[in-house]
Design a protein around this motif. Structure first.
Motif, PDB file in Angstrom:
ATOM      1  N   MET A  93      -6.983  -1.179  -3.440  1.00  0.00           N
ATOM      2  CA  MET A  93      -6.474  -0.447  -2.301  1.00  0.00           C
ATOM      3  C   MET A  93      -5.248  -1.145  -1.701  1.00  0.00           C
ATOM      4  N   VAL A  94      -5.327  -2.461  -1.553  1.00  0.00           N
ATOM      5  CA  VAL A  94      -4.195  -3.208  -0.996  1.00  0.00           C
ATOM      6  C   VAL A  94      -2.985  -3.080  -1.918  1.00  0.00           C
ATOM      7  N   LEU A  95      -3.247  -3.137  -3.210  1.00  0.00           N
ATOM      8  CA  LEU A  95      -2.176  -3.003  -4.202  1.00  0.00           C
ATOM      9  C   LEU A  95      -1.471  -1.656  -4.050  1.00  0.00           C
ATOM     10  N   GLN A  96      -2.247  -0.603  -3.960  1.00  0.00           N
ATOM     11  CA  GLN A  96      -1.694   0.748  -3.813  1.00  0.00           C
ATOM     12  C   GLN A  96      -0.926   0.868  -2.493  1.00  0.00           C
ATOM     13  N   TRP A  97      -1.533   0.312  -1.443  1.00  0.00           N
ATOM     14  CA  TRP A  97      -0.882   0.352  -0.136  1.00  0.00           C
ATOM     15  C   TRP A  97       0.470  -0.359  -0.180  1.00  0.00           C
ATOM     16  N   ALA A  98       0.493  -1.519  -0.828  1.00  0.00           N
ATOM     17  CA  ALA A  98       1.735  -2.287  -0.902  1.00  0.00           C
ATOM     18  C   ALA A  98       2.816  -1.486  -1.625  1.00  0.00           C
TER      19      ALA A  98
END
Lengths: 178, 178
Positions: A162-167
């Motif tokens: 999720m953090v990866l996608q958000w970034a």
DNA sequence: AATTACATGTAAGCGGTTACATGATTGT
DNA sequence: ACAATCATGTAACCGCTTACATGTAATT
């Protein structure tokens, strides 16, 4: 208080263990969920023993103390799981950087977000390696060790994805308004 | 150290503020990112002043001290953002419960997961309300206040949605093997 | 006059990190 | 002999929480 709970949980899963063993666990299997060093673990085990939650079952070589959970300890763990509402006191350095990053000029903001992205990617690779290791490994001696921790590992992997996608999305958005 | 950074960020965004104002911010806008009470904020501001990162620009009514960030403070904030790798010391009560929940009998495990689910649902509603409020509200006086914090709010919403989805799947999985 | 909100601080205690300190056993 | 690993502890310090403590201005 949660360190105590984590220790009780590990002792339940392992049957019995020394402080040293438990410290190793905190470096490995539990690491992505909770962290603690030996300097915190040893005194806590001593306190737990004097509170009757664990007992020193045996003393092995090199002064090794083997702890076992008591009925009282099991009760405490159960009570915490059933009764404690986990209000994690929102304190995330990643989120703080996300909050502050719009204060920077676009290229610098992108740099920070890309470092966040890279960090997530590395962590994801680690967790996924752990996952495949767990699911392809032959079942170890102990009974409960296989499935134990899978839900948490799944949560960790989803979190990191999720953090990866958000970034990625944040980088695109920041670049769009420059 | 991160409290210091958060304060510098807020002072950058607001231009200037009192300890009281900043404490209010920690209750509202920054709450899902970082938390701090006034008893932590006041001494920290004093230390930051003696370190030259902020200055008391003016003293208003009721002993109100109005702080402003200095050039040195801006440099420190910038350096932290560009140079600090956020290694959030994985310590999440939700993840710990996820880790331990397989130790419970199926119906109890489901109860714990459902409470986690309900908690996430409430939090999601709050964050989404904040989002729509922010995006429909007329632009306030201050310049930077509109977009500031949006990336972090987005992150928080995604995070909460992810936990919700995970809880659903975890409940299904736990029930499947009973 | 009483209450609420504004506004700032201090102190005790807990949880956690880093560093210090010691010693036994095993492998090379 | 030497190094690595096993194994347990203590002490100083820092960040955070909770509670204590004080006083001013605006509202009802």
């Amino acid at each position: 208080m949660s360190l105590r709970i984590a220790l009780l949980g590990l002792l339940t899963a392992y049957g019995s263990a020394s402080g040293y063993d438990l410290a190793k666990s905190f470096e490995k299997s539990v690491a992505h969920v909770w962290q603690a060093g030996h300097s915190q673990i040893y005194p806590e085990l001593a306190k737990m023993a004097s509170d009757g939650l664990v007992t020193v079952e045996a003393e092995g070589a090199r002064g090794r103390k083997i702890y076992t959970i008591t009925a009282e300890g099991r009760a405490e763990l159960r009570e915490w799981l059933l009764g404690h509402d986990p209000t994690g006191p929102a304190r995330s350095e990643v989120a703080l950087q996300a909050f502050l990053v719009p204060l920077l000029e676009t290229p610098e903001a992108v740099a920070v977000l890309e470092r966040l992205r890279a960090h997530s990617e590395r962590k994801l690779a680690q967790l996924e390696a752990l996952w495949t290791a767990k699911h392809s490994a032959p079942i170890p001696e102990g009974t409960a060790r296989v499935k134990f921790g899978n839900l948490a590992l799944d949560l960790g992997i989803r979190q990191t994805r999720m953090v990866l996608q958000w970034a990625d999305d944040a980088i695109a958005e920041v670049q769009a308004r420059s």
